[in-house]
Design a protein around this motif. Structure first.
Motif, PDB file in Angstrom:
ATOM      1  N   SER A 162       0.993  -1.275   0.081  1.00  0.00           N
ATOM      2  CA  SER A 162       0.033   0.038  -0.007  1.00  0.00           C
ATOM      3  C   SER A 162       0.954   1.094  -0.105  1.00  0.00           C
ATOM      4  O   SER A 162       0.623   2.044  -0.715  1.00  0.00           O
ATOM      5  CB  SER A 162      -0.734   0.044   1.122  1.00  0.00           C
ATOM      6  OG  SER A 162      -1.860  -0.940   1.372  1.00  0.00           O
ATOM      7  N   GLY A 165       1.900   2.019  -3.359  1.00  0.00           N
ATOM      8  CA  GLY A 165       1.077   2.469  -4.155  1.00  0.00           C
ATOM      9  C   GLY A 165       0.574   1.359  -4.957  1.00  0.00           C
ATOM     10  O   GLY A 165      -0.113   1.243  -6.074  1.00  0.00           O
ATOM     11  N   TYR A 167      -1.899  -1.821  -5.295  1.00  0.00           N
ATOM     12  CA  TYR A 167      -3.123  -2.560  -4.768  1.00  0.00           C
ATOM     13  C   TYR A 167      -3.313  -3.846  -5.641  1.00  0.00           C
ATOM     14  O   TYR A 167      -4.519  -4.158  -5.428  1.00  0.00           O
ATOM     15  CB  TYR A 167      -4.159  -1.494  -4.827  1.00  0.00           C
ATOM     16  CG  TYR A 167      -4.790  -1.012  -5.976  1.00  0.00           C
ATOM     17  CD1 TYR A 167      -5.254  -1.710  -7.141  1.00  0.00           C
ATOM     18  CD2 TYR A 167      -4.438   0.398  -6.500  1.00  0.00           C
ATOM     19  CE1 TYR A 167      -5.462  -1.483  -8.318  1.00  0.00           C
ATOM     20  CE2 TYR A 167      -4.676   0.846  -7.734  1.00  0.00           C
ATOM     21  CZ  TYR A 167      -5.464  -0.228  -8.586  1.00  0.00           C
ATOM     22  OH  TYR A 167      -5.924   0.632 -10.016  1.00  0.00           O
ATOM     23  N   PHE A 226      -5.035   4.280   1.479  1.00  0.00           N
ATOM     24  CA  PHE A 226      -5.069   4.133   0.126  1.00  0.00           C
ATOM     25  C   PHE A 226      -6.313   4.489  -0.744  1.00  0.00           C
ATOM     26  O   PHE A 226      -6.026   5.145  -1.640  1.00  0.00           O
ATOM     27  CB  PHE A 226      -4.646   2.699  -0.007  1.00  0.00           C
ATOM     28  CG  PHE A 226      -3.766   2.105  -1.288  1.00  0.00           C
ATOM     29  CD1 PHE A 226      -3.746   3.261  -2.209  1.00  0.00           C
ATOM     30  CD2 PHE A 226      -3.268   1.055  -1.389  1.00  0.00           C
ATOM     31  CE1 PHE A 226      -3.026   2.822  -3.612  1.00  0.00           C
ATOM     32  CE2 PHE A 226      -2.631   0.621  -2.754  1.00  0.00           C
ATOM     33  CZ  PHE A 226      -2.478   1.730  -3.695  1.00  0.00           C
ATOM     34  N   ALA A 229      -6.638   8.173  -1.260  1.00  0.00           N
ATOM     35  CA  ALA A 229      -5.789   8.651  -2.069  1.00  0.00           C
ATOM     36  C   ALA A 229      -6.126   8.329  -3.655  1.00  0.00           C
ATOM     37  O   ALA A 229      -6.018   9.188  -4.378  1.00  0.00           O
ATOM     38  CB  ALA A 229      -4.326   8.078  -1.999  1.00  0.00           C
ATOM     39  N   VAL A 230      -6.647   6.881  -3.861  1.00  0.00           N
ATOM     40  CA  VAL A 230      -7.216   6.531  -4.998  1.00  0.00           C
ATOM     41  C   VAL A 230      -8.563   7.438  -5.430  1.00  0.00           C
ATOM     42  O   VAL A 230      -8.428   7.870  -6.895  1.00  0.00           O
ATOM     43  CB  VAL A 230      -7.656   5.174  -5.136  1.00  0.00           C
ATOM     44  CG1 VAL A 230      -8.322   4.715  -6.209  1.00  0.00           C
ATOM     45  CG2 VAL A 230      -6.400   4.211  -4.858  1.00  0.00           C
ATOM     46  N   GLN A 233      -7.040  10.619  -6.576  1.00  0.00           N
ATOM     47  CA  GLN A 233      -6.263  10.649  -8.013  1.00  0.00           C
ATOM     48  C   GLN A 233      -7.366  10.355  -9.031  1.00  0.00           C
ATOM     49  O   GLN A 233      -6.953  10.790 -10.142  1.00  0.00           O
ATOM     50  CB  GLN A 233      -5.298   9.611  -7.863  1.00  0.00           C
ATOM     51  CG  GLN A 233      -4.169   9.927  -6.950  1.00  0.00           C
ATOM     52  CD  GLN A 233      -3.131   8.832  -6.609  1.00  0.00           C
ATOM     53  OE1 GLN A 233      -3.496   7.622  -7.158  1.00  0.00           O
ATOM     54  NE2 GLN A 233      -2.263   8.950  -5.696  1.00  0.00           N
ATOM     55  N   TYR A 238      -3.647  15.497  -7.400  1.00  0.00           N
ATOM     56  CA  TYR A 238      -2.550  14.906  -6.840  1.00  0.00           C
ATOM     57  C   TYR A 238      -2.297  14.803  -5.563  1.00  0.00           C
ATOM     58  O   TYR A 238      -2.374  15.906  -4.771  1.00  0.00           O
ATOM     59  CB  TYR A 238      -1.195  15.435  -7.624  1.00  0.00           C
ATOM     60  CG  TYR A 238       0.097  14.433  -6.998  1.00  0.00           C
ATOM     61  CD1 TYR A 238       0.254  13.332  -7.454  1.00  0.00           C
ATOM     62  CD2 TYR A 238       0.728  15.419  -6.108  1.00  0.00           C
ATOM     63  CE1 TYR A 238       1.563  12.769  -6.920  1.00  0.00           C
ATOM     64  CE2 TYR A 238       1.875  14.729  -5.449  1.00  0.00           C
ATOM     65  CZ  TYR A 238       2.293  13.569  -5.926  1.00  0.00           C
ATOM     66  OH  TYR A 238       3.175  12.770  -5.406  1.00  0.00           O
ATOM     67  N   SER A 240       0.046  12.345  -2.222  1.00  0.00           N
ATOM     68  CA  SER A 240       0.898  11.386  -2.034  1.00  0.00           C
ATOM     69  C   SER A 240       0.272  10.019  -1.462  1.00  0.00           C
ATOM     70  O   SER A 240      -0.361  10.124  -0.266  1.00  0.00           O
ATOM     71  CB  SER A 240       1.898  11.747  -1.160  1.00  0.00           C
ATOM     72  OG  SER A 240       2.848  10.818  -0.752  1.00  0.00           O
ATOM     73  N   THR A 241       0.175   9.127  -1.974  1.00  0.00           N
ATOM     74  CA  THR A 241      -0.489   7.693  -1.574  1.00  0.00           C
ATOM     75  C   THR A 241       0.188   7.340  -0.253  1.00  0.00           C
ATOM     76  O   THR A 241      -0.396   7.171   0.757  1.00  0.00           O
ATOM     77  CB  THR A 241      -0.197   6.618  -2.626  1.00  0.00           C
ATOM     78  OG1 THR A 241      -0.797   7.025  -3.955  1.00  0.00           O
ATOM     79  CG2 THR A 241      -0.847   5.416  -2.293  1.00  0.00           C
ATOM     80  N   SER A 242       1.748   7.329  -0.123  1.00  0.00           N
ATOM     81  CA  SER A 242       2.325   6.812   1.033  1.00  0.00           C
ATOM     82  C   SER A 242       2.082   7.787   2.160  1.00  0.00           C
ATOM     83  O   SER A 242       1.843   7.126   3.155  1.00  0.00           O
ATOM     84  CB  SER A 242       3.811   6.850   0.702  1.00  0.00           C
ATOM     85  OG  SER A 242       4.204   8.108   0.609  1.00  0.00           O
ATOM     86  N   VAL A 245      -1.624   6.697   3.293  1.00  0.00           N
ATOM     87  CA  VAL A 245      -1.498   5.242   3.873  1.00  0.00           C
ATOM     88  C   VAL A 245      -1.108   5.565   5.220  1.00  0.00           C
ATOM     89  O   VAL A 245      -1.523   5.052   6.346  1.00  0.00           O
ATOM     90  CB  VAL A 245      -0.674   4.255   3.172  1.00  0.00           C
ATOM     91  CG1 VAL A 245      -0.419   3.111   3.962  1.00  0.00           C
ATOM     92  CG2 VAL A 245      -1.478   4.224   1.695  1.00  0.00           C
TER      93      VAL A 245
END
Length: 453
Positions: A162, A165, A167, A226, A229-230, A233, A238, A240-242, A245
């Motif tokens: 995760s 990024g 899945y 996650f 973030a999805v 996006q 934009y 940051s996924t991390s 998470v």
């Protein structure tokens, strides 16, 4: 904790040292597993209700640091979460509103976690035999894992994916593989995994399995972040996924465990820096405040609270929790029959050492009490001995308790009424009295035991 407790028992250590050994053992394990010595110390102080003092902080520091160094010796510094993942963590000021919303979401999911946990445990308590519980639990978990294989195990590998990024774990070895490129299928699976993970964790506990709350909370938090973030996006925003998470993990730890500081320092530790400290503070605090609006106890503490065995940072409440009404019942009060007259009561008074007399029937049911002060003006008038019945002299006390009641309720009654003695009834039948003096004496003993070095 088990090792610490058994070592303390073996050496017959005092209470404070027993608690300290439990805390040191727990801190050491958590520090070694997560490579998070600071978070480990914060966890035991926040969750295990250990008083912060130099006498406790130094052993905790030594335990956490030595355990971390030992884990470095065997597995180097990459323990569960890969440190290289966290090298490029950044966020912008414009992300702050989304952090606040994430805190609210993790708070509500934490409420769902707690209530589903309690509900499923209640369902399993209705199943009579352990074998049937195991069978039902095994079938339920099998169904969950068939559709969502990523629920199997602790979920640490999925958390690492995760943060990167990735899945793909949502679709691997599932019937949903062909929908891998469908964004709505991705969102659906994220939501399903989050909700079903709570059910699977609760079923594991309810059916008699040995599971944890910590790892599932991290797994759920990672998936919430996650998913968050999805969705951003998908709308070409934009983020940051991390970052999300990690913040989701911190928010769930704060909400499920009612431990916001642990959520903050755990993520700060595993990211090997404090670049996310402010967002973590926001998400963890808001998650904790959200869940506290609906639930006063965490998953860890609700069973103890239900059994009235919960010890907290409030020393007074903790001591009252440990006071047992059963052990303080006094039975040297001489009863009088409800059919007796004043003369018979006087005969009982002559041999009694107490000034309160419970009025009972043949089945030992309490109908009232008579205090010596209530009859002082007529007790020497022998002409009234056969004319006045006990029924006309007694009164039912405003407060009475059972042996299973909490001592805090008795103390509240003492504060309200200023009375010294209260009757104890079991299934409506008289057992004895509990006095303010005996409560105070036992309170002092337990307080001294807690404070003893």
């Amino acid at each position: 904790a088990a090792y610490g407790s058994n070592i303390a028992r073996f050496f017959r250590l005092k209470y404070k040292h027993v608690i300290l050994l439990i805390a040191c053992a727990s801190a050491g394990v958590m520090a070694a597993i997560f490579n998070a010595p600071v978070a480990a110390i914060v966890f035991v102080l926040e969750v295990l209700v250990l008083n912060l003092s130099m006498a406790s902080i130094v052993p905790l520091l030594l335990s956490a640091s030595s355990a971390t160094l030992m884990s470095y010796f065997f597995v180097e510094q990459d323990v569960i979460f890969y440190s290289e993942i966290f090298q490029k963590i950044d966020y912008k000021l414009i992300d702050v509103p989304s952090f606040i919303l994430l805190g609210v979401i993790t708070g509500f999911v934490s409420v769902y976690f707690k209530r589903m946990y309690v509900y499923i445990e209640g369902l399993f308590e209705k199943i009579a035999t352990k074998r049937m519980r195991l069978l039902v639990g095994g079938v339920a978990l099998g169904v969950c894992l068939f559709f969502f294989p990523s629920l199997y195990g602790e979920g640490y590998s999925e958390i690492n994916m995760s943060v990167r990024g990735d899945y793909s774990y949502l679709f691997d070895n599932t019937v949903f593989t062909i929908l891998r490129d469908n964004i709505f299928a991705v969102i659906f699976l994220f939501i399903a995994v989050i909700l079903v993970k709570v059910i699977a964790t609760s079923v594991t506990f309810g059916s008699g399995g040995v599971g944890g709350v910590f790892a599932p909370s991290l797994f759920i938090g990672a998936n919430i972040g996650f998913l968050y973030a999805v969705i951003f996006q998908y709308f070409d925003i934009y983020v940051s996924t991390s970052v999300f998470v990690l913040l989701g993990m911190g928010g769930m730890i704060a909400g499920v465990l009612h431990a916001p500081l642990t959520g903050i320092f755990l993520i700060a530790d595993i990211t090997t820096g404090y670049s996310l400290f402010v967002p973590l503070m926001l998400v963890s605090a808001i998650s904790f405040l959200t869940v506290r609006m609906f639930e006063s106890h965490s998953v860890y503490t609700y069973l103890l609270a239900r059994r009235k065995q919960l010890l907290s940072h409030n020393k007074d409440k903790s001591v009252l929790t440990l006071l047992n009404i059963n052990k303080l019942i006094e039975t040297d009060f001489m009863p009088i029959s409800i059919n007796a007259n004043l003369g018979e009561l006087i005969e009982v008074i002559k041999v009694s050492k107490r000034n309160i007399f419970p009025v009972l029937d043949d089945e030992q049911r309490l109908h009232g009490i008579i205090k010596l002060d209530d009859i002082r003006q007529i007790m020497f008038d022998e002409t009234q001995y056969k004319k006045i019945d006990v029924r006309t002299l007694m009164h039912m006390p405003q407060y009475y308790f059972s042996p299973d009641d909490h001592m805090g309720d008795v103390v509240k009654a003492i504060q309200k009424t200023k009375h010294y003695n209260f009757p104890i009834l079991k299934n409506g039948r008289y057992v004895g009295f509990i006095s303010r003096a005996s409560i105070f004496s036992e309170y002092r003993k337990i307080t001294a035991y807690f404070s003893e070095d």
